[in-house]
Each structure stands twice: as structure tokens, then as C-alpha cells.
Design a protein around this motif. Structure first.
Motif, PDB file in Angstrom:
ATOM      1  N   PHE A   1       0.744  -1.273  -0.063  1.00  0.00           N
ATOM      2  CA  PHE A   1       0.067   0.077  -0.021  1.00  0.00           C
ATOM      3  C   PHE A   1       0.839   1.281  -0.038  1.00  0.00           C
ATOM      4  CE2 PHE A   1      -3.281  -2.988   2.163  1.00  0.00           C
ATOM      5  CZ  PHE A   1      -4.154  -2.854   0.860  1.00  0.00           C
ATOM      6  N   THR A   2       0.592   2.127  -0.731  1.00  0.00           N
ATOM      7  CA  THR A   2       1.382   3.400  -1.131  1.00  0.00           C
ATOM      8  C   THR A   2       1.276   4.337   0.156  1.00  0.00           C
ATOM      9  OG1 THR A   2       1.005   3.416  -3.198  1.00  0.00           O
ATOM     10  CG2 THR A   2       1.860   5.405  -2.479  1.00  0.00           C
ATOM     11  N   GLY A   3       0.115   4.295   0.862  1.00  0.00           N
ATOM     12  CA  GLY A   3      -0.100   5.177   2.066  1.00  0.00           C
ATOM     13  C   GLY A   3      -0.786   4.358   3.249  1.00  0.00           C
ATOM     14  N   LYS A   4      -0.762   5.007   4.466  1.00  0.00           N
ATOM     15  CA  LYS A   4      -1.589   4.393   5.543  1.00  0.00           C
ATOM     16  C   LYS A   4      -2.777   4.562   5.540  1.00  0.00           C
ATOM     17  CE  LYS A   4       0.926   6.698   8.474  1.00  0.00           C
ATOM     18  NZ  LYS A   4       1.498   7.124   9.804  1.00  0.00           N
ATOM     19  N   ASP A   5      -3.436   5.314   4.714  1.00  0.00           N
ATOM     20  CA  ASP A   5      -4.924   5.506   4.835  1.00  0.00           C
ATOM     21  C   ASP A   5      -5.635   5.202   3.652  1.00  0.00           C
ATOM     22  OD1 ASP A   5      -4.132   7.402   3.120  1.00  0.00           O
ATOM     23  OD2 ASP A   5      -5.418   9.057   3.769  1.00  0.00           O
ATOM     24  N   VAL A   6      -4.974   4.028   2.968  1.00  0.00           N
ATOM     25  CA  VAL A   6      -5.693   3.637   1.591  1.00  0.00           C
ATOM     26  C   VAL A   6      -7.064   2.863   2.061  1.00  0.00           C
ATOM     27  CG1 VAL A   6      -5.558   2.002  -0.306  1.00  0.00           C
ATOM     28  CG2 VAL A   6      -3.445   3.402   0.294  1.00  0.00           C
ATOM     29  N   LEU A   7      -7.039   1.889   2.968  1.00  0.00           N
ATOM     30  CA  LEU A   7      -8.304   1.381   3.006  1.00  0.00           C
ATOM     31  C   LEU A   7      -9.301   2.032   3.732  1.00  0.00           C
ATOM     32  CD1 LEU A   7      -7.002  -2.303   3.957  1.00  0.00           C
ATOM     33  CD2 LEU A   7      -8.035  -1.240   1.901  1.00  0.00           C
ATOM     34  N   ALA A   8      -8.790   3.301   4.599  1.00  0.00           N
ATOM     35  CA  ALA A   8      -9.862   4.192   5.287  1.00  0.00           C
ATOM     36  C   ALA A   8     -10.667   4.868   4.195  1.00  0.00           C
ATOM     37  CB  ALA A   8      -8.946   4.975   6.077  1.00  0.00           C
ATOM     38  N   GLN A   9      -9.852   5.209   3.052  1.00  0.00           N
ATOM     39  CA  GLN A   9     -10.646   6.068   2.087  1.00  0.00           C
ATOM     40  C   GLN A   9     -11.412   5.190   1.106  1.00  0.00           C
ATOM     41  OE1 GLN A   9      -8.282   9.221  -0.113  1.00  0.00           O
ATOM     42  NE2 GLN A   9      -6.422   8.203   0.908  1.00  0.00           N
ATOM     43  N   VAL A  10     -11.218   3.885   1.193  1.00  0.00           N
ATOM     44  CA  VAL A  10     -11.864   2.868   0.330  1.00  0.00           C
ATOM     45  C   VAL A  10     -13.179   2.749   1.143  1.00  0.00           C
ATOM     46  CG1 VAL A  10     -12.185   0.608  -0.277  1.00  0.00           C
ATOM     47  CG2 VAL A  10      -9.760   1.661  -0.834  1.00  0.00           C
ATOM     48  N   VAL A  11     -12.796   2.394   2.465  1.00  0.00           N
ATOM     49  CA  VAL A  11     -14.325   2.389   3.238  1.00  0.00           C
ATOM     50  C   VAL A  11     -15.174   3.447   3.337  1.00  0.00           C
ATOM     51  CG1 VAL A  11     -13.372   2.954   5.709  1.00  0.00           C
ATOM     52  CG2 VAL A  11     -15.111   1.133   5.373  1.00  0.00           C
ATOM     53  N   ARG A  12     -14.729   4.509   3.391  1.00  0.00           N
ATOM     54  CA  ARG A  12     -15.600   5.910   3.294  1.00  0.00           C
ATOM     55  C   ARG A  12     -16.523   5.790   1.940  1.00  0.00           C
ATOM     56  NH1 ARG A  12     -11.508   8.747   5.686  1.00  0.00           N
ATOM     57  NH2 ARG A  12     -10.573   9.277   3.692  1.00  0.00           N
ATOM     58  N   ALA A  13     -15.752   5.231   0.760  1.00  0.00           N
ATOM     59  CA  ALA A  13     -16.693   4.838  -0.457  1.00  0.00           C
ATOM     60  C   ALA A  13     -17.967   4.187  -0.312  1.00  0.00           C
ATOM     61  CB  ALA A  13     -15.694   4.812  -1.560  1.00  0.00           C
ATOM     62  N   PHE A  14     -17.585   3.045   0.256  1.00  0.00           N
ATOM     63  CA  PHE A  14     -18.492   2.056   0.449  1.00  0.00           C
ATOM     64  C   PHE A  14     -19.516   2.472   1.370  1.00  0.00           C
ATOM     65  CE2 PHE A  14     -15.379  -0.997  -1.361  1.00  0.00           C
ATOM     66  CZ  PHE A  14     -16.115  -1.664  -2.269  1.00  0.00           C
ATOM     67  N   GLU A  15     -19.286   3.189   2.610  1.00  0.00           N
ATOM     68  CA  GLU A  15     -20.213   3.484   3.492  1.00  0.00           C
ATOM     69  C   GLU A  15     -21.060   4.595   2.912  1.00  0.00           C
ATOM     70  OE1 GLU A  15     -17.770   2.643   7.788  1.00  0.00           O
ATOM     71  OE2 GLU A  15     -17.363   4.722   6.764  1.00  0.00           O
ATOM     72  N   THR A  16     -20.873   5.445   1.944  1.00  0.00           N
ATOM     73  CA  THR A  16     -21.606   6.342   1.565  1.00  0.00           C
ATOM     74  C   THR A  16     -22.581   5.819   0.468  1.00  0.00           C
ATOM     75  OG1 THR A  16     -19.624   7.032  -0.030  1.00  0.00           O
ATOM     76  CG2 THR A  16     -19.970   8.281   2.211  1.00  0.00           C
ATOM     77  N   ASP A  17     -22.411   4.597   0.191  1.00  0.00           N
ATOM     78  CA  ASP A  17     -23.335   4.146  -1.013  1.00  0.00           C
ATOM     79  C   ASP A  17     -23.372   2.751  -0.926  1.00  0.00           C
ATOM     80  OD1 ASP A  17     -24.734   3.590  -3.442  1.00  0.00           O
ATOM     81  OD2 ASP A  17     -23.332   4.495  -4.643  1.00  0.00           O
ATOM     82  N   ASP A  18     -24.650   2.318   0.175  1.00  0.00           N
ATOM     83  CA  ASP A  18     -24.603   1.044   0.095  1.00  0.00           C
ATOM     84  C   ASP A  18     -24.895  -0.141  -1.418  1.00  0.00           C
ATOM     85  OD1 ASP A  18     -24.792   1.270   2.719  1.00  0.00           O
ATOM     86  OD2 ASP A  18     -26.990   1.380   2.833  1.00  0.00           O
ATOM     87  N   ARG A  19     -25.234   0.767  -2.378  1.00  0.00           N
ATOM     88  CA  ARG A  19     -25.351   0.056  -3.654  1.00  0.00           C
ATOM     89  C   ARG A  19     -24.293   0.012  -4.275  1.00  0.00           C
ATOM     90  NH1 ARG A  19     -29.395   4.200  -6.271  1.00  0.00           N
ATOM     91  NH2 ARG A  19     -27.791   5.396  -5.297  1.00  0.00           N
ATOM     92  N   LEU A  20     -22.920   0.460  -3.884  1.00  0.00           N
ATOM     93  CA  LEU A  20     -21.884   0.380  -4.575  1.00  0.00           C
ATOM     94  C   LEU A  20     -21.210  -1.050  -4.592  1.00  0.00           C
ATOM     95  CD1 LEU A  20     -19.507   2.170  -5.995  1.00  0.00           C
ATOM     96  CD2 LEU A  20     -18.441   2.530  -3.900  1.00  0.00           C
ATOM     97  N   ALA A  21     -20.823  -1.477  -5.491  1.00  0.00           N
ATOM     98  CA  ALA A  21     -20.240  -2.935  -5.581  1.00  0.00           C
ATOM     99  C   ALA A  21     -18.787  -3.003  -5.553  1.00  0.00           C
ATOM    100  CB  ALA A  21     -20.526  -3.683  -6.825  1.00  0.00           C
ATOM    101  N   ALA A  22     -18.103  -2.085  -6.191  1.00  0.00           N
ATOM    102  CA  ALA A  22     -16.600  -1.885  -6.227  1.00  0.00           C
ATOM    103  C   ALA A  22     -16.036  -0.561  -6.225  1.00  0.00           C
ATOM    104  CB  ALA A  22     -16.320  -2.940  -7.336  1.00  0.00           C
ATOM    105  N   VAL A  23     -14.807  -0.583  -5.853  1.00  0.00           N
ATOM    106  CA  VAL A  23     -13.954   0.682  -6.069  1.00  0.00           C
ATOM    107  C   VAL A  23     -12.561   0.301  -6.640  1.00  0.00           C
ATOM    108  CG1 VAL A  23     -15.176   1.680  -4.143  1.00  0.00           C
ATOM    109  CG2 VAL A  23     -12.833   0.656  -3.626  1.00  0.00           C
TER     110      VAL A  23
END
Length: 241
Positions: free
Chosen positions: A100-122
Motif C-alpha cells: 500500500f502506498t499510504g497508511k490511509d488507503v483502506l480508510a478512504q476505500v471504506v468511506r466510499a462503501f459507507e456512503t453508498d450501499d449500492r456500490l459494488a466495487a471501487v
């Protein structure tokens, strides 16, 4: 709270794996299951992983490390084993020579999923480095220009940055193990283009990749990629010129 499963496949990977393990351990997001699918390494790969497991057991990290060492039928077979073992809500692949390039990669990924329950992938960006100069970018692969329709011409989002809700592996299946080099393209073609899932691009550099892997090894690999891309289109009933 969303749980991530990160699958890393290894075989005699002691020289590169520590950087990979460290990058997962340093993630600021805390609900991570890291599955190490080892193909029966004969070097110190397993000792290294077990040392990290011990550190976690004594409270140095909240991330869970699961390790399985057994023969497999190649990289994609190992990936599939890890995916089938996964208990996370979202699953991604992190190769043993990537990190992982940075320490907050998965934190940013989870924010995307949490804001849209219909989202399947990022998905996001990755960059390549020389194996001996990890701080020097050799090539930057941006997924910003990716559009679903471009898959008909061989374009795809950066696979190491692709995180998919686990339930969709049950719907679409896993990677085809009889592909030599482009099972990742076939899988994304099947899921993104043919399956028409909901996807989102994140404008972040997610993964640092060392040059020298099977897909970056010159003319021979490019010939195999083109051959298997054509096979993927044919098998999925997708026209391409």
C-alpha cells in the motif's frame, strides 16, 4: 463496521514480503483480515509471517493474519483459495511484492462503501517502481480515464487497486485458473462489463508495485496478454475489433 479481507499469495517471498506485511499493519483502518496463501515456500516466508502473527497476538496490531501453506495450481488458484476463505465484507488482492502506498488507503476505500450501499466495487491508481529503488516512480497507472465501454478495447482499471464486495464473488465466480497471465482482465470483464456492477473511481495512489512481475516482463508477456484478452472476449460473448 465494514470488514476488509486482503489476500496475498506467496511463494519464497521473504525478500519482498516484509514491506507488504508492514503496509497492511500500518493501515489506519482497523478491521482487516489479511490472508496469506502460501504455495509451500522453502525459504523464511512462513517464519516471517508467523513473527507478525505473534506481534498481533501480544497486542501490537489489531489486524488479523491468517496463513495457509499448501501446494496450489498457480497464482490464480491461490487467489481463489484466499477469496473462498475470506470473511470480510470487501475483498482485494495485494501481491507479495507490492505494498500500500499510504497508511490511509483502506480508510478512504471504506468511506466510499459507507456512503453508498449500492456500490459494488471501487478502484484507484497504482505506480510502478524499480525493485531496488522503491522511492522512484518508473510508471504511473491512472485509472481516471477508465470507462466501462473501454474494456472492449483491452482497457481495465488497475487490478491491484480493485476492491469488491465479497457477495459478488458468489454471483460471478472467481478467477479462471486456466489463464496464464490475464485472468484478472477476464474477471474484471466478466464482472464490470458483462455484469454491469456499480463501480467508483477513487483519485488516490493505492498500491506501489515492483517492476518485473509476469505482466511487466516485455514482449512475450504482451503477446500472451493479447491472446488471452481475445479469449476473454470470446468466452464472454463480447465483440471487439
Amino acid at each position: 463496521m465494514i470488514k476488509f479481507t486482503v489476500v496475498t499469495c506467496t511463494y519464497n517471498a521473504e525478500k519482498e514480503l516484509q514491506r507488504t506485511l508492514d503496509s497492511v499493519q500500518r493501515q489506519t483502518y482497523c478491521n482487516i483480515e489479511h490472508i496469506i496463501m502460501d504455495g509451500g515456500s522453502r525459504d523464511r516466508t512462513l517464519q516471517l509471517v508467523k513473527a507478525y502473527q505473534h506481534r498481533n497476538a501480544v497486542g501490537e496490531s489489531s489486524h488479523e493474519i491468517v496463513v495457509i501453506s499448501e501446494p496450489d495450481k498457480g497464482l490464480y488458484d491461490a487467489m481463489n483459495k484466499g477469496i473462498r476463505m475470506a470473511t470480510g465484507d470487501v475483498v482485494g488482492i495485494l501481491n507479495s511484492d507490492d505494498f500500500f502506498t499510504g497508511k490511509d488507503v483502506l480508510a478512504q476505500v471504506v468511506r466510499a462503501f459507507e456512503t453508498d450501499d449500492r456500490l459494488a466495487a471501487v478502484y484507484g491508481d497504482v505506480h510502478f517502481v524499480h525493485p531496488d529503488k522503491l522511492d522512484k516512480c518508473v510508471r504511473y497507472y491512472s485509472s481516471k480515464v477508465f470507462k466501462r465501454k473501454l474494456m472492449r478495447f483491452g482497457f481495465m482499471p488497475a487490478h491491484p487497486s480493485f476492491y469488491l464486495r465479497r457477495k459478488y464473488f458468489g454471483k460471478f465466480g472467481c478467477y479462471k485458473t486456466d489463464y496464464r497471465i490475464a485472468a484478472d482482465f477476464e474477471f474484471l470483464l466478466r464482472v464490470i462489463y458483462k455484469g454491469n456492477i456499480s463501480i467508483k473511481y477513487l483519485p488516490i495512489d493505492m498500491v506501489t508495485m515492483r517492476m518485473g512481475g509476469v505482466s511487466t516482463s516485455g514482449v512475450v508477456s504482451h503477446k500472451w496478454i493479447m491472446k488471452e484478452h481475445l479469449r476473454a472476449f470470446r468466452e464472454n460473448g463480447i465483440y471487439t475489433n
